[in-house]
Design an enzyme around this catalytic site. Structure first.
Site, PDB file in Angstrom:
ATOM      1  N   ASP A   7     -77.409 -22.939  17.238  1.00  0.00           N
ATOM      2  CA  ASP A   7     -77.606 -21.526  16.896  1.00  0.00           C
ATOM      3  C   ASP A   7     -77.586 -21.415  15.371  1.00  0.00           C
ATOM      4  O   ASP A   7     -77.566 -22.423  14.646  1.00  0.00           O
ATOM      5  CB  ASP A   7     -76.601 -20.620  17.617  1.00  0.00           C
ATOM      6  N   CYS A  63     -72.978 -25.295  17.615  1.00  0.00           N
ATOM      7  CA  CYS A  63     -72.774 -23.876  17.291  1.00  0.00           C
ATOM      8  C   CYS A  63     -71.546 -23.807  16.376  1.00  0.00           C
ATOM      9  O   CYS A  63     -71.099 -24.841  15.872  1.00  0.00           O
ATOM     10  CB  CYS A  63     -72.646 -23.008  18.543  1.00  0.00           C
ATOM     11  N   THR A  65     -68.279 -23.252  16.799  1.00  0.00           N
ATOM     12  CA  THR A  65     -67.133 -24.034  17.283  1.00  0.00           C
ATOM     13  C   THR A  65     -67.538 -25.144  18.237  1.00  0.00           C
ATOM     14  O   THR A  65     -66.708 -26.021  18.539  1.00  0.00           O
ATOM     15  CB  THR A  65     -66.171 -23.122  18.068  1.00  0.00           C
ATOM     16  N   HIS A  96     -66.567 -43.200  30.202  1.00  0.00           N
ATOM     17  CA  HIS A  96     -65.913 -42.806  31.447  1.00  0.00           C
ATOM     18  C   HIS A  96     -66.552 -41.594  32.125  1.00  0.00           C
ATOM     19  O   HIS A  96     -66.513 -41.505  33.356  1.00  0.00           O
ATOM     20  CB  HIS A  96     -64.427 -42.499  31.184  1.00  0.00           C
ATOM     21  N   HIS A 131     -65.641 -45.264  37.587  1.00  0.00           N
ATOM     22  CA  HIS A 131     -65.985 -43.974  36.962  1.00  0.00           C
ATOM     23  C   HIS A 131     -67.175 -43.307  37.644  1.00  0.00           C
ATOM     24  O   HIS A 131     -67.291 -42.087  37.620  1.00  0.00           O
ATOM     25  CB  HIS A 131     -66.241 -44.171  35.471  1.00  0.00           C
TER      26      HIS A 131
END
Ligand code: RB5
Length: 146
Positions: A7, A63, A65, A96, A131
């Site tokens: 963004d 973005c 955060t 994993h 996994h």
């Protein structure tokens, strides 16, 4: 091919990642934004669509955060998005979790660390084995919650 998008908060960091990883031979499909203010779920959907369609092997979302992008990306079936801010997590979410999208925060990370995390993400393989069973259980959760 790596799908990448951001963004308005992540434009400079996205450019830095494309520049750093292009030098190492990686190719990018850039889904925007180029600077126009935009809503991060729209970009997350575009990048994740490239991954779920098979056009791109992985995606990177930036973005402010990284949190909004990761929330949006993880709503999309087939996407396992990891918000990373340290190299151990970047490595182990590939080993994993077979994460196919990485989310980064442009307002929480410096560009050098972000480029390093992106390189770890695109260059590390999935370990498989035990996994895979856990990935299959995540996929089963998607089915149950359709
Ligand atoms: C945009 O101002 C900001 O909210 C966005 O980049 C992101 O941090 C959301 O999670």
């Amino acid at each position: 091919m790596i799908a990448i998008g951001c963004d308005h908060a992540g434009v400079e960091m996205k450019k830095a990642i494309i520049e750093a990883l292009s030098e190492k031979g990686y190719e990018f499909e850039d889904l925007g934004t180029d600077g126009e203010p935009c809503d991060y779920p729209v970009i997350a959907e575009a990048v994740c669509g490239c991954v779920t369609s098979g056009k791109c092997e992985k995606g990177i979302l930036v973005c402010g955060t990284g949190i909004g992008m990761s929330m949006a990306a993880n709503k999309i079936n087939g996407i396992r998005a990891a918000l990373c801010s340290d190299s151990f997590s970047a490595r182990f979410t590939r080993l994993h979790n077979d994460a196919n999208v990485m989310c980064l925060g442009a307002r929480t990370l410096g560009p050098g660390l972000a480029c390093e995390l992106a390189e770890i993400f695109v260059s590390t393989g999935f370990e498989g084995g035990r996994h895979q069973r856990r990935i299959d259980l995540i996929t089963a959760l998607e089915e149950k919650n359709r």
